[in-house]
Design a protein around this motif. Structure first.
Motif, short mmCIF file in Angstrom:
data_model
loop_
_atom_site.label_atom_id
_atom_site.label_comp_id
_atom_site.label_asym_id
_atom_site.label_seq_id
_atom_site.Cartn_x
_atom_site.Cartn_y
_atom_site.Cartn_z
N LEU A 189 0.83 -1.20 0.00
CA LEU A 189 0.00 0.00 0.00
C LEU A 189 0.87 1.26 0.00
N ALA A 190 1.89 1.25 0.85
CA ALA A 190 2.79 2.42 0.91
C ALA A 190 3.52 2.62 -0.42
N ILE A 191 3.93 1.52 -1.04
CA ILE A 191 4.67 1.62 -2.31
C ILE A 191 3.76 2.10 -3.43
N ILE A 192 2.54 1.53 -3.50
CA ILE A 192 1.59 1.98 -4.52
C ILE A 192 1.24 3.45 -4.31
N GLY A 193 1.02 3.83 -3.05
CA GLY A 193 0.70 5.22 -2.74
C GLY A 193 1.81 6.18 -3.13
N ALA A 194 3.06 5.69 -3.08
CA ALA A 194 4.21 6.53 -3.46
C ALA A 194 4.57 6.37 -4.93
N SER A 195 3.67 5.70 -5.69
CA SER A 195 3.87 5.47 -7.13
C SER A 195 5.11 4.63 -7.41
N GLY A 196 5.43 3.74 -6.49
CA GLY A 196 6.55 2.84 -6.70
C GLY A 196 6.10 1.57 -7.41
N GLY A 197 7.06 0.80 -7.89
CA GLY A 197 6.75 -0.42 -8.61
C GLY A 197 6.93 -1.65 -7.75
N PRO A 198 6.54 -2.81 -8.29
CA PRO A 198 6.61 -4.04 -7.51
C PRO A 198 8.02 -4.45 -7.14
N ARG A 199 9.02 -4.04 -7.93
CA ARG A 199 10.40 -4.42 -7.62
C ARG A 199 10.89 -3.75 -6.33
N VAL A 200 10.31 -2.61 -6.01
CA VAL A 200 10.67 -1.97 -4.74
C VAL A 200 10.26 -2.87 -3.58
N LEU A 201 9.06 -3.42 -3.67
CA LEU A 201 8.57 -4.33 -2.63
C LEU A 201 9.49 -5.53 -2.48
N LEU A 202 9.88 -6.13 -3.59
CA LEU A 202 10.74 -7.30 -3.56
C LEU A 202 12.12 -6.96 -3.01
N GLY A 203 12.61 -5.78 -3.36
CA GLY A 203 13.92 -5.35 -2.87
C GLY A 203 13.96 -5.16 -1.37
N ILE A 204 12.82 -4.83 -0.77
CA ILE A 204 12.76 -4.66 0.69
C ILE A 204 12.89 -6.00 1.40
N TYR A 205 12.31 -7.05 0.82
CA TYR A 205 12.25 -8.33 1.50
C TYR A 205 13.53 -9.15 1.39
N ILE A 206 14.34 -8.93 0.40
CA ILE A 206 15.56 -9.72 0.24
C ILE A 206 16.48 -9.59 1.45
N PRO A 207 16.82 -8.38 1.93
CA PRO A 207 17.67 -8.30 3.13
C PRO A 207 16.96 -8.80 4.39
N LEU A 208 15.65 -8.67 4.48
CA LEU A 208 14.93 -9.17 5.66
C LEU A 208 15.05 -10.70 5.78
N ILE A 209 15.03 -11.38 4.64
CA ILE A 209 15.19 -12.83 4.64
C ILE A 209 16.55 -13.21 5.20
N LEU A 210 17.58 -12.50 4.78
CA LEU A 210 18.93 -12.78 5.26
C LEU A 210 19.03 -12.55 6.78
N VAL A 211 18.40 -11.50 7.26
CA VAL A 211 18.41 -11.21 8.70
C VAL A 211 17.75 -12.35 9.48
N ALA A 212 16.61 -12.84 9.00
CA ALA A 212 15.90 -13.92 9.70
C ALA A 212 16.77 -15.18 9.78
N ALA A 213 17.46 -15.52 8.70
CA ALA A 213 18.31 -16.71 8.69
C ALA A 213 19.47 -16.57 9.66
N VAL A 214 20.09 -15.41 9.71
CA VAL A 214 21.23 -15.18 10.60
C VAL A 214 20.79 -15.23 12.06
N LEU A 215 19.66 -14.60 12.38
CA LEU A 215 19.18 -14.60 13.77
C LEU A 215 18.80 -16.01 14.23
N ALA A 216 18.24 -16.81 13.33
CA ALA A 216 17.93 -18.19 13.69
C ALA A 216 19.21 -18.96 14.02
N ALA A 217 20.26 -18.73 13.24
CA ALA A 217 21.53 -19.40 13.49
C ALA A 217 22.13 -18.99 14.83
#
Length: 463
Positions: A189-217
């Motif tokens: 919603l925030a990205i659409i409201g700011a006229s951003g594209g879907p790749r912005v959304l995907l780019g946000i989640y890539i580093p979050l995935i890495l953080v989750a894996a490291v914290l689990a370890a």
């Protein structure tokens, strides 16, 4: 003569590779002095990984909102796409459940979190106009692996907590994961409201995935007591309660995940909402449904999961009946309000049904004459194994919901027909819950049953 001082509870010291050798949550001294702190720590990081897994699983429910006419996809194409993503998420729950016993809860959380990079990076690469529907479909199927994180996480956390705390712990674990659905919708919603594209959304989640894996370890543990036991899977599959609970879970979680995928599309197709207008509304229901899931577990701990589940299906049927009226009258305010209520009820039912699972197998253990640690071990063994099967079949309800909407819109241009089908199904769920877990056997039936079977039947109302 002074009474002997009880020996202190063994401290769950992790072995190399973060394995805990001794784990006995039913021992109150152990739980109070050492176990609870360790269990809560594992719960926190399990929730984080599962949360992101849910976000990636439901990624395409958001991406289709970005896909305007320039992408060349029909509403039927989009419903088919989200149906197939849901299907993969349901199927992978079975192997994910048993992966915990093979690799360990911590180890598998690291692996399953890291695997989320594959669908996210793949979607980033193809998300543009001109990409064929077949390509979107194949890439979308990859996102289904995010649905598996729920099963492995629930199986893992089930082993950490004592029976009296399972409703709360499993509800919190699942609710925290479920919140991944509205969170990714809010970010979109925030990205659409700011006229951003879907790749912005995907780019946000890539580093979050890495953080989750490291914290689990860094902060999670494996339990040596959760050993690979293929016999448990076979025993769970042979037990009719596994399949009854799977049927009921179709009605609760199947509704939650199916509506989460479909709500935005229904608003666009039936009520003519723009992507931004739909995004303003789609996150509310999944958010409230996720937040209330622990409440469903808590209520089940207090009043019995079967009772809460029964009356929850009554409420879901009533809400669906009102949705039929709202759909026929094309009343958007009534439709959105009641749909959100239905989301809340599905979340409440998610918590109460999952609480029933360990309670059912504990009751069966007592009916077999098992006591103490032996009964607790039996209950943990079969409830952990059954959770993957129940979670997988329950998630298939999401597939059915999206296919039902697809067919309803193709046939009549409206979702009314789909809601009528859902109403009938909730009625069936009510009948099964009452007949199996709440109907008291007659005196004649009790006389014919063995003592253990009668005891088992009379105890199911408390699960």
């Amino acid at each position: 003569m002074t009474a002997p001082v009880p020996a202190p509870a063994p401290v769950p010291t992790p072995a190399p590779g973060k394995w805990i050798e001794h784990w006995d949550p039913e021992d109150e001294t152990f739980w109070r002095e050492t176990g609870e702190k360790v269990a809560r720590r594992n719960l926190v990081f399990s929730v984080l990984s599962e949360h992101i897994g849910f976000s990636i699983w439901t990624l395409w429910s958001v991406l289709v909102l970005f896909m305007g006419p320039e992408y060349g996809l029909t509403p039927a194409d989009k419903f088919l796409l989200t149906s197939m993503v849901t299907l993969v998420g349901a199927v992978v729950r079975v192997p994910y459940t048993f992966a915990v016993a093979i690799f360990g809860g911590r180890n598998w959380t690291i692996v399953s979190a890291s695997l989320l990079l594959i669908p996210t990076i793949a979607a980033f690469a193809v998300m543009k106009p001109g990409t064929s529907f077949d390509t979107f479909l194949w890439i979308g199927l990859l996102a289904g692996i995010g649905g598996g994180n729920f099963a492995s996480s629930m199986t893992n956390i089930n082993a950490f907590f004592p029976l009296k705390k399972k409703g709360w712990a499993l509800g919190l674990n699942a609710g925290g994961g479920n919140i991944g659905v509205p969170v990714i919708q809010l970010v979109a919603l925030a990205i659409i409201g700011a006229s951003g594209g879907p790749r912005v959304l995907l780019g946000i989640y890539i580093p979050l995935i890495l953080v989750a894996a490291v914290l689990a370890a860094l902060f999670m543990d494996n339990l040596t007591s959760v050993k690979n036991d293929t016999g448990a899977a076979k025993d769970a599959a042979r037990d009719w309660h596994t399949w009854i609970m799977a049927f009921l879970y179709i009605g609760t979680f199947g509704s939650f995940i199916g509506y989460a995928f479909a709500f935005g599309q229904v608003l666009q197709v039936q009520f003519g909402r723009t992507p931004l207008q739909a995004a303003y509304l789609t996150f509310i229901g999944p958010l409230l449904g996720s937040l209330i899931r622990p409440v469903g577990g808590w209520l089940a701990d207090r009043y019995g999961g079967a009772r809460i589940t029964l009356w929850n299906f009554v409420a879901m049927a009533a809400a669906t009946a009102i949705l039929v009226v709202a759909s026929m009258q094309k009343s958007l305010p009534l439709f959105v309000t009641v749909f959100i209520v239905l989301f809340v009820l599905s979340g409440l039912g998610n918590g109460s049904t999952y609480k029933m699972i360990p309670g059912i197998f504990q009751t069966k253990a007592l009916a077999k004459g098992l006591e103490g640690d032996e009964a607790a071990a039996y209950g943990r063994r079969l409830s952990g194994a059954s959770m993957g099967l129940i979670g997988a079949v329950g998630a298939l309800g999401g597939v059915g919901i999206n296919l039902a909407f697809r067919q309803s819109f193709l046939s009549s241009g409206s979702g009314t027909g789909a809601f009528v089908a859902f109403l009938v199904f909730y009625g069936l769920c009510f009948g099964v819950t009452w007949a199996v877990y709440l109907r008291r056997p007659t005196a004649q039936a009790q006389a014919k049953a063995s003592a253990s079977e009668a005891k088992s039947q009379l105890s199911y109302a408390e699960v």
